[in-house]
Scaffold this motif. Sequence first.
Motif, PDB file in Angstrom:
ATOM      1  N   SER A  80       0.735  -1.340   0.030  1.00 28.57           N
ATOM      2  CA  SER A  80      -0.031   0.050   0.078  1.00 28.57           C
ATOM      3  C   SER A  80       0.851   1.198   0.155  1.00 28.57           C
ATOM      4  CB  SER A  80      -0.973   0.055   1.298  1.00 28.57           C
ATOM      5  OG  SER A  80      -1.997  -0.872   1.057  1.00 28.57           O
ATOM      6  N   ILE A  81       2.000   1.159   0.690  1.00 31.11           N
ATOM      7  CA  ILE A  81       2.733   2.503   0.881  1.00 31.11           C
ATOM      8  C   ILE A  81       3.354   2.588  -0.806  1.00 31.11           C
ATOM      9  CG2 ILE A  81       5.077   3.295   1.575  1.00 31.11           C
ATOM     10  CD1 ILE A  81       4.540   1.774   4.248  1.00 31.11           C
ATOM     11  N   ALA A  82       3.886   1.374  -1.208  1.00 30.93           N
ATOM     12  CA  ALA A  82       4.182   1.494  -2.592  1.00 30.93           C
ATOM     13  C   ALA A  82       3.285   2.050  -3.649  1.00 30.93           C
ATOM     14  CB  ALA A  82       4.766   0.284  -2.970  1.00 30.93           C
ATOM     15  N   ARG A  83       2.020   1.757  -3.458  1.00 31.52           N
ATOM     16  CA  ARG A  83       0.946   2.223  -4.317  1.00 31.52           C
ATOM     17  C   ARG A  83       0.770   3.876  -3.895  1.00 31.52           C
ATOM     18  NH1 ARG A  83      -1.496   2.549  -8.896  1.00 31.52           N
ATOM     19  NH2 ARG A  83      -3.763   2.950  -8.755  1.00 31.52           N
ATOM     20  N   ALA A  84       0.794   4.173  -2.918  1.00 37.56           N
ATOM     21  CA  ALA A  84       0.649   5.651  -2.559  1.00 37.56           C
ATOM     22  C   ALA A  84       1.642   6.510  -3.288  1.00 37.56           C
ATOM     23  CB  ALA A  84       0.786   5.981  -1.110  1.00 37.56           C
ATOM     24  N   ALA A  85       2.928   5.951  -3.159  1.00 38.46           N
ATOM     25  CA  ALA A  85       4.012   6.648  -3.731  1.00 38.46           C
ATOM     26  C   ALA A  85       3.889   6.585  -5.299  1.00 38.46           C
ATOM     27  CB  ALA A  85       5.415   6.021  -3.436  1.00 38.46           C
ATOM     28  N   THR A  90       7.032  10.326  -4.467  1.00 34.19           N
ATOM     29  CA  THR A  90       7.851  10.063  -3.503  1.00 34.19           C
ATOM     30  C   THR A  90       7.188  10.650  -2.064  1.00 34.19           C
ATOM     31  OG1 THR A  90       9.784   9.870  -4.633  1.00 34.19           O
ATOM     32  CG2 THR A  90      10.035  10.134  -2.411  1.00 34.19           C
ATOM     33  N   ILE A  91       7.020   9.710  -1.195  1.00 31.79           N
ATOM     34  CA  ILE A  91       6.502  10.112   0.254  1.00 31.79           C
ATOM     35  C   ILE A  91       7.467  10.983   0.860  1.00 31.79           C
ATOM     36  CG2 ILE A  91       5.501   9.149   2.360  1.00 31.79           C
ATOM     37  CD1 ILE A  91       4.551   6.940   0.703  1.00 31.79           C
ATOM     38  N   THR A  92       7.216  12.222   1.163  1.00 32.05           N
ATOM     39  CA  THR A  92       8.050  12.876   2.061  1.00 32.05           C
ATOM     40  C   THR A  92       7.529  13.282   3.345  1.00 32.05           C
ATOM     41  OG1 THR A  92       7.460  14.881   1.080  1.00 32.05           O
ATOM     42  CG2 THR A  92       9.308  14.112   0.104  1.00 32.05           C
ATOM     43  N   ALA A 129       8.407   3.033   8.289  1.00 35.19           N
ATOM     44  CA  ALA A 129       9.589   3.872   8.110  1.00 35.19           C
ATOM     45  C   ALA A 129      10.523   3.141   7.168  1.00 35.19           C
ATOM     46  CB  ALA A 129      10.146   4.080   9.512  1.00 35.19           C
ATOM     47  N   GLN A 130      10.772   1.958   7.442  1.00 31.34           N
ATOM     48  CA  GLN A 130      11.555   1.144   6.442  1.00 31.34           C
ATOM     49  C   GLN A 130      11.115   1.200   4.947  1.00 31.34           C
ATOM     50  OE1 GLN A 130      11.035  -3.027   5.835  1.00 31.34           O
ATOM     51  NE2 GLN A 130      13.465  -3.250   6.751  1.00 31.34           N
ATOM     52  N   ALA A 131       9.905   1.253   4.891  1.00 33.70           N
ATOM     53  CA  ALA A 131       9.392   1.452   3.259  1.00 33.70           C
ATOM     54  C   ALA A 131       9.566   2.829   2.668  1.00 33.70           C
ATOM     55  CB  ALA A 131       8.183   1.021   3.228  1.00 33.70           C
ATOM     56  N   VAL A 132       9.252   4.039   3.523  1.00 34.59           N
ATOM     57  CA  VAL A 132       9.400   5.201   2.657  1.00 34.59           C
ATOM     58  C   VAL A 132      10.905   5.823   3.116  1.00 34.59           C
ATOM     59  CG1 VAL A 132       7.002   5.624   3.826  1.00 34.59           C
ATOM     60  CG2 VAL A 132       9.034   6.609   4.910  1.00 34.59           C
ATOM     61  N   ALA A 133      11.877   5.291   3.809  1.00 35.58           N
ATOM     62  CA  ALA A 133      13.056   5.827   3.924  1.00 35.58           C
ATOM     63  C   ALA A 133      13.886   5.853   2.680  1.00 35.58           C
ATOM     64  CB  ALA A 133      13.913   5.033   5.018  1.00 35.58           C
ATOM     65  N   PRO A 134      13.847   4.949   1.862  1.00 37.94           N
ATOM     66  CA  PRO A 134      14.617   5.104   0.415  1.00 37.94           C
ATOM     67  C   PRO A 134      14.368   6.083  -0.357  1.00 37.94           C
ATOM     68  CG  PRO A 134      14.184   2.596   0.927  1.00 37.94           C
ATOM     69  CD  PRO A 134      13.580   3.489   1.954  1.00 37.94           C
ATOM     70  N   GLY A 135      12.846   6.594  -0.484  1.00 37.74           N
ATOM     71  CA  GLY A 135      12.433   7.542  -1.139  1.00 37.74           C
ATOM     72  C   GLY A 135      12.705   8.846  -0.523  1.00 37.74           C
ATOM     73  N   MET A 136      12.739   8.992   0.631  1.00 40.72           N
ATOM     74  CA  MET A 136      13.023  10.307   1.332  1.00 40.72           C
ATOM     75  C   MET A 136      14.429  10.741   1.098  1.00 40.72           C
ATOM     76  SD  MET A 136      10.879  10.117   4.938  1.00 40.72           S
ATOM     77  CE  MET A 136       9.190  10.224   4.959  1.00 40.72           C
ATOM     78  N   ALA A 139      14.903  11.902  -2.238  1.00 36.92           N
ATOM     79  CA  ALA A 139      14.142  13.070  -2.417  1.00 36.92           C
ATOM     80  C   ALA A 139      15.085  14.433  -1.560  1.00 36.92           C
ATOM     81  CB  ALA A 139      12.894  13.025  -1.870  1.00 36.92           C
ATOM     82  N   GLY A 140      15.866  13.919  -0.827  1.00 40.36           N
ATOM     83  CA  GLY A 140      16.729  14.733  -0.055  1.00 40.36           C
ATOM     84  C   GLY A 140      16.363  14.899   1.281  1.00 40.36           C
ATOM     85  N   GLY A 141      15.280  14.339   1.982  1.00 38.18           N
ATOM     86  CA  GLY A 141      14.906  14.405   3.214  1.00 38.18           C
ATOM     87  C   GLY A 141      13.299  14.103   3.139  1.00 38.18           C
ATOM     88  N   GLY A 142      12.989  14.111   4.578  1.00 37.36           N
ATOM     89  CA  GLY A 142      11.590  13.924   4.979  1.00 37.36           C
ATOM     90  C   GLY A 142      11.449  14.046   6.246  1.00 37.36           C
ATOM     91  N   SER A 143      10.023  13.721   6.539  1.00 36.32           N
ATOM     92  CA  SER A 143       9.654  13.736   8.227  1.00 36.32           C
ATOM     93  C   SER A 143       8.649  12.549   8.357  1.00 36.32           C
ATOM     94  CB  SER A 143       8.733  14.960   8.457  1.00 36.32           C
ATOM     95  OG  SER A 143       8.560  15.164   9.683  1.00 36.32           O
ATOM     96  N   ILE A 144       9.134  11.780   9.663  1.00 38.52           N
ATOM     97  CA  ILE A 144       8.340  10.757  10.081  1.00 38.52           C
ATOM     98  C   ILE A 144       8.006  11.104  11.425  1.00 38.52           C
ATOM     99  CG2 ILE A 144       8.704   8.448  10.743  1.00 38.52           C
ATOM    100  CD1 ILE A 144      10.763   7.823   8.793  1.00 38.52           C
ATOM    101  N   ILE A 145       6.782  11.136  11.524  1.00 35.67           N
ATOM    102  CA  ILE A 145       5.808  11.405  12.972  1.00 35.67           C
ATOM    103  C   ILE A 145       5.204   9.982  13.250  1.00 35.67           C
ATOM    104  CG2 ILE A 145       4.264  12.861  13.876  1.00 35.67           C
ATOM    105  CD1 ILE A 145       4.884  14.831  11.173  1.00 35.67           C
ATOM    106  N   ASN A 146       5.563   9.687  14.659  1.00 35.97           N
ATOM    107  CA  ASN A 146       5.180   8.397  15.222  1.00 35.97           C
ATOM    108  C   ASN A 146       4.243   8.966  16.367  1.00 35.97           C
ATOM    109  OD1 ASN A 146       6.612   6.695  13.446  1.00 35.97           O
ATOM    110  ND2 ASN A 146       8.444   6.990  14.738  1.00 35.97           N
ATOM    111  N   PHE A 147       2.993   8.543  16.189  1.00 31.18           N
ATOM    112  CA  PHE A 147       1.986   8.606  17.505  1.00 31.18           C
ATOM    113  C   PHE A 147       2.370   7.776  18.549  1.00 31.18           C
ATOM    114  CE2 PHE A 147      -0.091  11.795  15.232  1.00 31.18           C
ATOM    115  CZ  PHE A 147      -0.803  12.368  15.952  1.00 31.18           C
TER     116      PHE A 147
END
Length: 255
Positions: A80-85, A90-92, A129-136, A139-147
């Motif tokens: 699903s994460i791949a589909r969103a991207a 790229t998910i940032t 986080a593992q799934a989005v980190a390579p794309g971020m 892309a030069g960076g990104g933000s991960i927010i954990n509840f």
Amino acid sequence: MQSAVRYPELNGASVLITGGGSGIGAALTEGFARQGSRVAFLDIAEDASIELCTRVEAETGIRPLFLKTDVRDVAALKASIARAAEVHGTITVLVNNAAWDQRHDLEEMTVEYWENNQSINLRPHAFSAQAVAPGMRRAGGGSIINFTSTSYLINHPDMPSYTAAKAGIVGLTKGLAGLLGKDNIRVNAIAPGWVITERQRKLWVTEESLAAHVAKQCIKDVMVPDDMVGPVLFLASNASRMLTAQTLIVDGGVL
């Protein structure tokens, strides 16, 4: 009331939210759509999620992308994460919001219950986080927010597996921040107090319990899902570009 603050860098950003179809997650989905973000969210509840998409589109002109996903299934989560991207680019911004705060007794807790609880409340944070980190990274960076939650900080007695997971999220946040900071990927956590969602009202809120909790807050008002939107947008935006490895407590001042 949704945040009126605008962050231009979030306009057009590809954002993914887990558990984005109800409660706090639904408020976040709407909040990012109001920023002009391309929002995708994962949820297991199909009817409520489709209704949310329709309402948000009517109010903002932006239709979020709903991907029905059981976050306990890591392969499905990654797909699903791949589909969103694929759809939004790229998910940032990743918001790990999915959770299940069921009350349970220590004496009745089984291995199967523990594993299922952790597979909702902690494990998806790591693999998202593992799934989005390579794309971020590309892309030069990104933000991960954990509840996480203040439940483990106030010695909540009724859900030991849940509070263990929420404490673990803080450790995961700090470890990921240390690992990914060199790639300009910020990783932070938000620890809400008692946010009064529809689920909370249905299962646990009474007039007496709510009044007693608000009395403990410095700010004498009931917290609602919209109150989480501003802090998340801040952590997603460039306004917090040098802020990482932190846990932001949003509880009206109980702690």
